[in-house]
Structure formats: structure tokens, C-alpha cells
Write a protein that holds these residues in place. Structure first.
Motif, PDB file in Angstrom:
ATOM      1  N   GLY A   1       0.789  -1.218   0.000  1.00 12.95           N
ATOM      2  CA  GLY A   1       0.000   0.000   0.000  1.00 12.95           C
ATOM      3  C   GLY A   1       0.826   1.275   0.000  1.00 12.95           C
ATOM      4  N   ILE A   2       0.110   2.381  -0.112  1.00 11.85           N
ATOM      5  CA  ILE A   2       0.760   3.688  -0.196  1.00 11.85           C
ATOM      6  C   ILE A   2      -0.127   4.720   0.486  1.00 11.85           C
ATOM      7  CG2 ILE A   2      -0.238   3.987  -2.507  1.00 11.85           C
ATOM      8  CD1 ILE A   2       3.073   5.490  -1.331  1.00 11.85           C
ATOM      9  N   ASP A   3       0.498   5.548   1.312  1.00  8.07           N
ATOM     10  CA  ASP A   3      -0.205   6.653   1.968  1.00  8.07           C
ATOM     11  C   ASP A   3      -0.250   7.822   0.981  1.00  8.07           C
ATOM     12  OD1 ASP A   3      -1.219   8.623   3.552  1.00  8.07           O
ATOM     13  OD2 ASP A   3       0.267   8.459   5.144  1.00  8.07           O
TER      14      ASP A   3
ATOM     15  N   GLU B   1       9.948  13.907   0.123  1.00  7.15           N
ATOM     16  CA  GLU B   1       8.647  14.033  -0.530  1.00  7.15           C
ATOM     17  C   GLU B   1       8.688  15.137  -1.585  1.00  7.15           C
ATOM     18  OE1 GLU B   1       5.870  14.397   2.722  1.00  7.15           O
ATOM     19  OE2 GLU B   1       6.588  12.509   3.577  1.00  7.15           O
ATOM     20  N   GLY B   2       9.433  16.208  -1.300  1.00 11.66           N
ATOM     21  CA  GLY B   2       9.647  17.239  -2.308  1.00 11.66           C
ATOM     22  C   GLY B   2      10.457  16.737  -3.481  1.00 11.66           C
ATOM     23  N   ALA B   3      11.413  15.835  -3.199  1.00 16.71           N
ATOM     24  CA  ALA B   3      12.230  15.247  -4.269  1.00 16.71           C
ATOM     25  C   ALA B   3      11.378  14.398  -5.201  1.00 16.71           C
ATOM     26  CB  ALA B   3      13.345  14.398  -3.667  1.00 16.71           C
ATOM     27  N   TYR B   4      10.472  13.610  -4.621  1.00 20.29           N
ATOM     28  CA  TYR B   4       9.611  12.751  -5.434  1.00 20.29           C
ATOM     29  C   TYR B   4       8.813  13.566  -6.456  1.00 20.29           C
ATOM     30  CZ  TYR B   4       9.946   8.089  -3.218  1.00 20.29           C
ATOM     31  OH  TYR B   4      10.354   6.846  -2.801  1.00 20.29           O
ATOM     32  N   THR B   5       8.281  14.702  -6.042  1.00 18.94           N
ATOM     33  CA  THR B   5       7.433  15.473  -6.960  1.00 18.94           C
ATOM     34  C   THR B   5       8.222  16.441  -7.832  1.00 18.94           C
ATOM     35  OG1 THR B   5       6.999  17.135  -5.237  1.00 18.94           O
ATOM     36  CG2 THR B   5       5.415  15.331  -5.452  1.00 18.94           C
TER      37      THR B   5
ATOM     38  N   GLU C   1      12.618  -7.594  -6.480  1.00 21.91           N
ATOM     39  CA  GLU C   1      11.796  -6.996  -5.439  1.00 21.91           C
ATOM     40  C   GLU C   1      10.653  -7.951  -5.116  1.00 21.91           C
ATOM     41  OE1 GLU C   1      12.218  -3.892  -3.909  1.00 21.91           O
ATOM     42  OE2 GLU C   1      14.115  -3.785  -5.026  1.00 21.91           O
ATOM     43  N   THR C   2      10.084  -7.814  -3.923  1.00 21.44           N
ATOM     44  CA  THR C   2       8.813  -8.486  -3.664  1.00 21.44           C
ATOM     45  C   THR C   2       7.653  -7.558  -3.985  1.00 21.44           C
ATOM     46  OG1 THR C   2       8.962  -7.899  -1.319  1.00 21.44           O
ATOM     47  CG2 THR C   2       9.667 -10.112  -1.945  1.00 21.44           C
ATOM     48  N   GLU C   3       7.891  -6.251  -3.992  1.00 18.61           N
ATOM     49  CA  GLU C   3       6.945  -5.270  -4.535  1.00 18.61           C
ATOM     50  C   GLU C   3       7.680  -4.006  -4.971  1.00 18.61           C
ATOM     51  OE1 GLU C   3       2.533  -3.496  -3.798  1.00 18.61           O
ATOM     52  OE2 GLU C   3       3.814  -3.586  -2.024  1.00 18.61           O
ATOM     53  N   GLY C   4       8.247  -3.293  -4.016  1.00 18.26           N
ATOM     54  CA  GLY C   4       8.916  -2.030  -4.313  1.00 18.26           C
ATOM     55  C   GLY C   4       8.054  -0.850  -3.898  1.00 18.26           C
ATOM     56  N   ILE C   5       7.972  -0.605  -2.584  1.00 17.76           N
ATOM     57  CA  ILE C   5       7.140   0.495  -2.084  1.00 17.76           C
ATOM     58  C   ILE C   5       7.584   1.825  -2.680  1.00 17.76           C
ATOM     59  CG2 ILE C   5       6.613   1.853  -0.010  1.00 17.76           C
ATOM     60  CD1 ILE C   5       6.363  -0.686   1.547  1.00 17.76           C
ATOM     61  N   VAL C   6       8.890   1.978  -2.900  1.00 20.17           N
ATOM     62  CA  VAL C   6       9.377   3.258  -3.428  1.00 20.17           C
ATOM     63  C   VAL C   6       8.829   3.526  -4.833  1.00 20.17           C
ATOM     64  CG1 VAL C   6      11.436   3.264  -1.995  1.00 20.17           C
ATOM     65  CG2 VAL C   6      11.529   2.202  -4.267  1.00 20.17           C
ATOM     66  N   VAL C   7       8.553   2.482  -5.582  1.00 18.91           N
ATOM     67  CA  VAL C   7       7.946   2.662  -6.905  1.00 18.91           C
ATOM     68  C   VAL C   7       6.524   3.200  -6.752  1.00 18.91           C
ATOM     69  CG1 VAL C   7       7.220   1.497  -9.020  1.00 18.91           C
ATOM     70  CG2 VAL C   7       9.385   0.868  -7.931  1.00 18.91           C
ATOM     71  N   LEU C   8       5.788   2.653  -5.780  1.00 17.77           N
ATOM     72  CA  LEU C   8       4.449   3.165  -5.502  1.00 17.77           C
ATOM     73  C   LEU C   8       4.498   4.632  -5.087  1.00 17.77           C
ATOM     74  CD1 LEU C   8       2.823   0.230  -3.474  1.00 17.77           C
ATOM     75  CD2 LEU C   8       2.442   0.833  -5.860  1.00 17.77           C
ATOM     76  N   GLU C   9       5.494   4.987  -4.275  1.00 18.16           N
ATOM     77  CA  GLU C   9       5.626   6.366  -3.831  1.00 18.16           C
ATOM     78  C   GLU C   9       5.882   7.302  -5.013  1.00 18.16           C
ATOM     79  OE1 GLU C   9       7.306   5.390   0.681  1.00 18.16           O
ATOM     80  OE2 GLU C   9       8.704   5.999  -0.896  1.00 18.16           O
ATOM     81  N   ALA C  10       6.711   6.861  -5.928  1.00 16.26           N
ATOM     82  CA  ALA C  10       6.990   7.680  -7.115  1.00 16.26           C
ATOM     83  C   ALA C  10       5.753   7.825  -7.998  1.00 16.26           C
ATOM     84  CB  ALA C  10       8.146   7.075  -7.905  1.00 16.26           C
ATOM     85  N   LEU C  11       5.019   6.743  -8.182  1.00 14.78           N
ATOM     86  CA  LEU C  11       3.791   6.812  -8.977  1.00 14.78           C
ATOM     87  C   LEU C  11       2.790   7.754  -8.326  1.00 14.78           C
ATOM     88  CD1 LEU C  11       3.304   3.014  -9.780  1.00 14.78           C
ATOM     89  CD2 LEU C  11       4.065   4.774 -11.385  1.00 14.78           C
ATOM     90  N   ALA C  12       2.664   7.656  -7.001  1.00 11.35           N
ATOM     91  CA  ALA C  12       1.717   8.503  -6.276  1.00 11.35           C
ATOM     92  C   ALA C  12       2.113   9.975  -6.340  1.00 11.35           C
ATOM     93  CB  ALA C  12       1.622   8.058  -4.818  1.00 11.35           C
ATOM     94  N   SER C  13       3.388  10.232  -6.613  1.00 13.71           N
ATOM     95  CA  SER C  13       3.898  11.609  -6.712  1.00 13.71           C
ATOM     96  C   SER C  13       3.728  12.202  -8.107  1.00 13.71           C
ATOM     97  CB  SER C  13       5.386  11.631  -6.336  1.00 13.71           C
ATOM     98  OG  SER C  13       5.591  11.113  -5.050  1.00 13.71           O
ATOM     99  N   ARG C  14       3.069  11.459  -8.984  1.00 15.52           N
ATOM    100  CA  ARG C  14       2.942  11.861 -10.395  1.00 15.52           C
ATOM    101  C   ARG C  14       4.322  12.095 -11.015  1.00 15.52           C
ATOM    102  NH1 ARG C  14      -2.229  14.243  -8.870  1.00 15.52           N
ATOM    103  NH2 ARG C  14      -3.828  13.665 -10.401  1.00 15.52           N
ATOM    104  N   GLN C  15       5.235  11.193 -10.713  1.00 19.54           N
ATOM    105  CA  GLN C  15       6.596  11.284 -11.213  1.00 19.54           C
ATOM    106  C   GLN C  15       6.776  10.339 -12.411  1.00 19.54           C
ATOM    107  OE1 GLN C  15       9.520  12.548 -12.204  1.00 19.54           O
ATOM    108  NE2 GLN C  15       9.718  13.276 -10.081  1.00 19.54           N
ATOM    109  N   HIS C  16       7.657  10.720 -13.326  1.00 23.98           N
ATOM    110  CA  HIS C  16       8.088   9.780 -14.365  1.00 23.98           C
ATOM    111  C   HIS C  16       8.827   8.628 -13.675  1.00 23.98           C
ATOM    112  CE1 HIS C  16       7.192  12.646 -17.569  1.00 23.98           C
ATOM    113  NE2 HIS C  16       7.915  13.564 -16.956  1.00 23.98           N
ATOM    114  N   VAL C  17       8.508   7.388 -14.045  1.00 22.02           N
ATOM    115  CA  VAL C  17       9.092   6.218 -13.393  1.00 22.02           C
ATOM    116  C   VAL C  17       9.745   5.313 -14.432  1.00 22.02           C
ATOM    117  CG1 VAL C  17       8.587   4.122 -12.075  1.00 22.02           C
ATOM    118  CG2 VAL C  17       7.477   6.286 -11.455  1.00 22.02           C
ATOM    119  N   LEU C  18      11.040   5.057 -14.239  1.00 27.87           N
ATOM    120  CA  LEU C  18      11.806   4.153 -15.108  1.00 27.87           C
ATOM    121  C   LEU C  18      12.357   3.029 -14.255  1.00 27.87           C
ATOM    122  CD1 LEU C  18      13.276   3.337 -17.743  1.00 27.87           C
ATOM    123  CD2 LEU C  18      15.079   4.983 -17.137  1.00 27.87           C
ATOM    124  N   VAL C  19      11.955   1.795 -14.561  1.00 25.59           N
ATOM    125  CA  VAL C  19      12.390   0.632 -13.784  1.00 25.59           C
ATOM    126  C   VAL C  19      12.934  -0.440 -14.718  1.00 25.59           C
ATOM    127  CG1 VAL C  19      10.722   1.049 -11.928  1.00 25.59           C
ATOM    128  CG2 VAL C  19      10.076  -0.431 -13.848  1.00 25.59           C
TER     129      VAL C  19
END
Length: 335
Positions: A136-138, A231-235, A247-265
Motif C-alpha cells: 500500500g501507499i499513503d 517528498e519534495g524530491a519525489y514530486t 523486489e517483492t513489490e517495491g514500495i518506493v515505486v508506488l511512492e513515485a507513482l503517487a507523486s505523479r513522477q516519471h518512473v523508469l524501472v
């Protein structure tokens, strides 16, 4: 129904993905109205929900079984994601796997973050029922905030026009740290920041040398930073680049997605079913792939996938996870 959530070694693991998953569990149960305790001496509970793998974790399982309590093991770890982490991890990974199998097999039910990790654990021959529930993600933490972004830029003394690429993770080869640095060498005009920390005495010499200075000048390892700055860095960053191999999931990926950030994995099986290249995230397999895509993304030549990524994160909100956990608890008690 009352749940005892157990997390051994909180101080050691608080900066890891498991530590954040533990925080998310508590918030999820609160949102779902499920009473819980984190006091290991608690006796008035119905289900032990256990997150860790040490000797005290084993003791807690035995204690719960003697008291005829139900046990749920949250399978955050596998042999695969233990490898290429700490000093000697590869040499003892087979032993670690046997340890995990013994622990997971002691439970009445297993929760694991993704369908991929569920498949891995089923491959160990474990017969307990397993359900995949995201950590999950807050979502409220990752809305854009101009003041947080300013704190991020000021902290690193970044000019407004400086292009910045970030990643977040422990100092593990498995996380793709070596590749992150090698890609950074190709783009001296951009600043690359790797947030996170692992005690240096626990990691192999090659990784330790990179952290201590064997990296180009445009790479920064600021250590573990939480709150407004990250959190400022993410956005505010121009890209979240996470070349992890396992990974078993990758919470940091969820955090980046929630930040409306471009995500490259990296294109690895854990993202099957929830990340789609060219739809809600960018993916690559080699450093050459990553470099080509970084150039396209930073120069705004790539299709913008941020809104789709944000929508993906919405489906993994704390509130949604709370309802899924509650459903599993009711199922376990019903059985």
C-alpha cells in the motif's frame, strides 16, 4: 477481532521497505476499524500478524500456537531478494530459504505483496493458503507541495534549471546501485541522487567503495532522509530511476507513482500485472536501454505516462489495503 502485529528489530529495519510496510499496516487497520496491538506481551488478541524472521519472531509464533491463536505470516522476503544484499548473503541464501520455508509453514495463512512473490513462495513447496495484498501507499503524503519542493532544492543547493534523477533504496547491488552510478557517468550534466542508507560494515567492499567516493561528481548519496525533503524530491525531480533486479513489490515505486513522477524501472517479473511499459511506466533491461529512455524522458520527447501511473497508485491506497487485510483476518478466523 483483535490483531497483534509483530515487528522484530524495528530500530534496525525502520528505514527499509519492510519498516514502511509495517507503518502502512497500522494505518490500514485503523482505516478499516480493526483493533490491533503492537505490544508483544499482549495476551488479548485473536490473530498474530508477523512481519519478521528473527529468533523472537519464532518465539512469538510458538507462543501464539500454544495459546491457540491464529498466525498470519507476512512474507516480505524471499531467497531471491536476499541475494546480492549483505556481505555473505549469496553464500548463505540456501540456508536462509530453508529458514523462511520453516517459518512460513508455521502459519495458518500467508500474505505477500504481489502475485510474483506469491508464485515464488508457492515454488518453495509451501502448502499454506497465500494471498497477494500490496503493502500500500499513503497517498496523502505525495501530493505536490511547493514548499516541500523548495526545501528539497535548497537542501541540495540545486539551481531551478538543474535536471535531477533520483532513486531510493538500501545500499544493495540487488537494488541496481551499480547500474545507477554507471548510467550517471553518461549524463554528467544531470544530478543523480540515491536516497537511503545501509550500515557500511554490512555491505560488500565493491558497494562500500562506490558509496565512499568511487562515483562521478554528479552522483550524491545523502543517506536516509525522510519527511518534506524526500517528498519534495519525489514530486520535483525530473525522473525516478529504479534499476532493481529483484523486489517483492517495491514500495518506493508506488511512492513515485503517487507523486505523479516519471518512473523508469528494470523490466522484471515483480511488476507483471500492475506496471505496463509505455502505459504507466517506462522499462528497460540494460544500461543502454536506460540511457536511451532517460534522454527521451528528460528532454520531454517521450509520451507522458505520469497520470496513468498516478491512477495505478490510487488502487493501492491505505484504505483499500485495510479492507483487504480485514477480509483475510475474517477468513482466517472463520476457518
Amino acid at each position: 477481532m483483535k490483531v497483534l502485529i509483530y515487528f522484530e528489530g524495528q530500530q534496525l529495519l525502520s528505514k527499509s521497505g519492510i519498516g514502511r510496510a509495517f507503518d502502512h499496516q497500522k494505518k490500514a487497520l485503523e482505516s478499516a476499524g480493526v483493533p490491533y496491538s503492537t505490544d508483544e506481551n499482549e495476551l488479548d488478541y485473536d490473530i498474530l500478524h508477523i512481519n519478521t524472521y528473527g529468533l523472537n519472531s519464532q518465539r512469538m509464533v510458538r507462543k501464539a500456537k500454544r495459546a491457540d491463536k491464529k498466525v498470519i505470516y507476512h512474507a516480505h522476503s524471499t531467497e531471491e531478494d536476499f541475494r546480492n544484499s549483505f556481505i555473505g548473503s549469496n553464500q548463505v541464501s540456501a540456508i536462509y530459504k530453508k529458514h523462511l520455508v520453516r517459518l512460513y509453514s508455521s502459519a495458518d495463512f500467508i500474505i505477500t505483496p504481489t502475485l510474483y512473490s506469491k508464485k515464488v513462495i508457492e515454488g518453495y513447496g509451501i502448502e499454506q493458503p497465500i494471498e497477494a495484498i500490496s503493502n500500500g501507499i499513503d497517498l496523502t503524503r505525495f501530493n505536490r507541495n511547493v514548499e516541500k519542493e523548495k526545501q528539497f532544492r535548497d537542501y541540495f543547493q540545486l539551481p531551478p534549471d538543474k535536471k535531477v534523477i533520483i532513486s531510493v533504496g538500501l545500499y544493495f547491488e540487488r537494488k541496481g546501485l551499480v547500474d545507477f552510478v554507471e548510467v550517471a557517468r553518461r549524463f554528467p550534466e544531470y544530478t543523480f541522487i540515491w536516497f537511503g542508507h545501509t550500515p557500511l560494515y554490512t555491505i560488500p567492499k565493491k558497494i562500500r567503495a562506490i558509496i565512499q567516493g568511487d562515483h562521478p561528481d554528479n552522483v550524491i548519496f545523502p543517506g536516509y532522509i525522510k519527511g518534506d525533503i524526500i517528498e519534495g524530491a519525489y514530486t520535483n525531480a525530473d525522473l525516478f530511476f529504479f534499476p532493481s533486479y529483484e523486489e517483492t513489490e517495491g514500495i518506493v515505486v508506488l511512492e513515485a507513482l503517487a507523486s505523479r513522477q516519471h518512473v523508469l524501472v528494470r523490466e522484471i517479473p515483480v511488476y507483471d500485472g500492475w506496471l505496463v511499459p509505455g502505459e504507466n511506466a517506462y522499462m528497460g533491461r540494460t544500461n543502454e536501454d536506460f540511457c536511451n529512455q532517460i534522454e527521451q524522458i528528460i528532454e520531454k520527447k517521450a509520451i507522458d505516462l505520469r497520470e496513468n501511473g498516478w491512477q495505478t497508485a490510487q488502487g493501492k491506497s491505505i484504505q483499500a489495503i485495510g479492507q483487504q487485510l480485514k477480509s483475510v483476518y475474517e477468513k482466517v478466523l472463520g476457518n
